[in-house]
Design a protein around this motif. Structure first.
Motif, PDB file in Angstrom:
ATOM      1  N   ALA A   1      -6.573   1.935  -1.735  1.00 32.88           N
ATOM      2  CA  ALA A   1      -7.711   1.190  -1.182  1.00 32.88           C
ATOM      3  C   ALA A   1      -7.901  -0.144  -1.889  1.00 32.88           C
ATOM      4  O   ALA A   1      -8.308  -1.131  -1.275  1.00 32.88           O
ATOM      5  CB  ALA A   1      -8.991   2.022  -1.272  1.00 32.88           C
TER       6      ALA A   1
ATOM      7  N   VAL B   1     -13.165   0.907  -4.493  1.00 34.60           N
ATOM      8  CA  VAL B   1     -13.109   0.750  -3.034  1.00 34.60           C
ATOM      9  C   VAL B   1     -12.879   2.074  -2.331  1.00 34.60           C
ATOM     10  O   VAL B   1     -13.410   2.316  -1.236  1.00 34.60           O
ATOM     11  CB  VAL B   1     -12.002  -0.257  -2.653  1.00 34.60           C
ATOM     12  N   GLY B   2     -12.100   2.965  -2.949  1.00 32.87           N
ATOM     13  CA  GLY B   2     -11.776   4.242  -2.303  1.00 32.87           C
ATOM     14  C   GLY B   2     -10.620   4.908  -3.011  1.00 32.87           C
ATOM     15  O   GLY B   2     -10.394   4.704  -4.203  1.00 32.87           O
ATOM     16  N   ASP B   3      -9.882   5.744  -2.274  1.00 32.28           N
ATOM     17  CA  ASP B   3      -8.763   6.478  -2.840  1.00 32.28           C
ATOM     18  C   ASP B   3      -7.601   5.549  -3.183  1.00 32.28           C
ATOM     19  O   ASP B   3      -7.637   4.349  -2.880  1.00 32.28           O
ATOM     20  CB  ASP B   3      -8.302   7.559  -1.856  1.00 32.28           C
TER      21      ASP B   3
ATOM     22  N   VAL C   1       0.817  -1.210   0.000  1.00 33.79           N
ATOM     23  CA  VAL C   1       0.000   0.000   0.000  1.00 33.79           C
ATOM     24  C   VAL C   1       0.852   1.262   0.000  1.00 33.79           C
ATOM     25  O   VAL C   1       0.593   2.198  -0.773  1.00 33.79           O
ATOM     26  CB  VAL C   1      -0.959  -0.006   1.207  1.00 33.79           C
TER      27      VAL C   1
ATOM     28  N   GLY D   1      -8.576   1.455  -6.530  1.00 29.92           N
ATOM     29  CA  GLY D   1      -8.361   2.623  -5.701  1.00 29.92           C
ATOM     30  C   GLY D   1      -7.939   3.801  -6.556  1.00 29.92           C
ATOM     31  O   GLY D   1      -7.068   3.670  -7.425  1.00 29.92           O
TER      32      GLY D   1
ATOM     33  N   ARG E   1       0.937   4.257  -2.936  1.00 29.88           N
ATOM     34  CA  ARG E   1       0.643   5.679  -2.750  1.00 29.88           C
ATOM     35  C   ARG E   1       1.811   6.554  -3.182  1.00 29.88           C
ATOM     36  O   ARG E   1       1.619   7.623  -3.778  1.00 29.88           O
ATOM     37  CB  ARG E   1       0.256   5.927  -1.296  1.00 29.88           C
TER      38      ARG E   1
ATOM     39  N   VAL F   1      -5.534  -2.534  -0.270  1.00 29.64           N
ATOM     40  CA  VAL F   1      -6.013  -2.966   1.050  1.00 29.64           C
ATOM     41  C   VAL F   1      -7.061  -4.070   0.891  1.00 29.64           C
ATOM     42  O   VAL F   1      -7.027  -5.095   1.588  1.00 29.64           O
ATOM     43  CB  VAL F   1      -6.585  -1.774   1.848  1.00 29.64           C
ATOM     44  N   ALA F   2      -7.985  -3.871  -0.060  1.00 26.89           N
ATOM     45  CA  ALA F   2      -9.008  -4.890  -0.313  1.00 26.89           C
ATOM     46  C   ALA F   2      -8.375  -6.188  -0.782  1.00 26.89           C
ATOM     47  O   ALA F   2      -8.801  -7.289  -0.393  1.00 26.89           O
ATOM     48  CB  ALA F   2     -10.020  -4.379  -1.339  1.00 26.89           C
TER      49      ALA F   2
END
Length: 298
Positions: free
Chosen positions: A175, A170-172, A108, A147, A112, A178-179
């Protein structure tokens, strides 16, 4: 007419899943160029009419400002090497306005950071790891966990629809990874549970195939029990998902847990089984071979 007619996609990483994913993009109408570190898979697709590039940077330059670059490589070091690190990486050739999608399973924090570096170059970034294995890749039925911003996800969605069936924003950025860690945790732990149940049944003198049949309709029923349970019974361990890759994903999930300050006791114990399999020389078997770490006579 295909849904991706006129779209340029540079696809990097032609492993068990990458090759069929690239083929599905082409079948949907995209103009697809491919690159792979080892040349045999690249030459195989070249014989099918795919354009090729000698480096990720060259692939990115071919895609241009309107194009999309998709990475599907094995682990975080490979993702960094292909996407951002060095003069042959995608970042070295990326055009402002291009879209970059990492569909491998990457840590992760690295995800990023890579997104930030592409943003500095004016490129959009989406992390979109997948589940479904080689069968899902070949059938265009992958589960895709994405993400990124709403805008970048919308740009990537038509490509995802050519490769997958269940697609979730899922998100930003990060994410999706993470999933995927959550997914791989559940897969690893369930493979262990099924392997233990079958080993217990066999040692108790009961046919594991009949146990699997009995469990299918109850709360213990799962896709792991259905598909990988059958592989265990058949002792068919030709890889759809390799032991070495599953172990890498378990380690990655444990690293994320440490970063966020949580202990995962079940997964920590599960890692020992993957380590034992690799120590026994089974790293290239299908991950359903976890049963062999529980019952070495399997």
């Amino acid at each position: 007419m295909g849904q991706l007619d006129g779209r340029k996609v540079a696809f990097i990483g032609l492993g068990l899943m990458g090759k069929p994913m690239a083929r599905n993009l082409r079948a949907a109408g995209a103009e697809v160029l491919v690159h792979n570190r080892s040349k045999a898979p690249q030459e195989e697709l070249a014989a099918e009419g795919f354009a090729t590039a000698d480096s990720p940077a060259e692939a990115a330059r071919w895609a241009g400002a309107e194009g999309t670059v998709i990475g599907m490589v094995t682990d975080t070091p490979a993702a960094r090497r292909v996407l951002v690190d060095g003069e042959t990486a995608v970042l070295a050739g990326i055009a402002s306005g291009a879209l970059v999608v990492d569909m491998g399973t990457t840590q992760v924090m690295d995800t990023r950071e890579m997104a930030e570096r592409f943003a500095e170059a004016g490129a959009a970034f989406v992390d979109a790891p997948v589940s479904g294995g080689q069968v899902g890749a070949e059938g265009g039925s992958l589960t895709i966990m994405a993400g990124g911003t709403d805008e970048n996800f919308a740009r990537a969605l038509p490509f995802f629809e050519a490769m997958g069936k269940t697609i979730t924003h899922v998100g930003d950025v990060g994410a999706g990874q993470v999933a995927k860690s959550a997914n791989q945790m559940i897969v690893a732990l369930t493979l262990g549970a099924v392997g233990e149940a079958f080993a217990l049944a066999r040692r108790a003198g009961v046919d594991p195939a009949k146990v699997r049949e009995a469990l299918q309709g109850g709360f213990a029923g799962s896709r792991i029990l259905e598909l990988h349970g059958q592989r265990m019974i058949d002792r068919s361990f030709t890889p759809g998902g390799r032991v070495s890759v599953q172990r890498k994903d378990v380690v990655q999930a444990l690293a994320l847990a440490e970063e966020v300050g949580i202990t995962l006791p079940g997964l920590s114990r599960n890692k020992d089984l993957w380590d034992a399999l690799i120590e026994a020389g089974h790293q290239d078997l299908d991950h359903s071979a976890l049963v062999k770490a529980i019952d070495p006579g399997w």
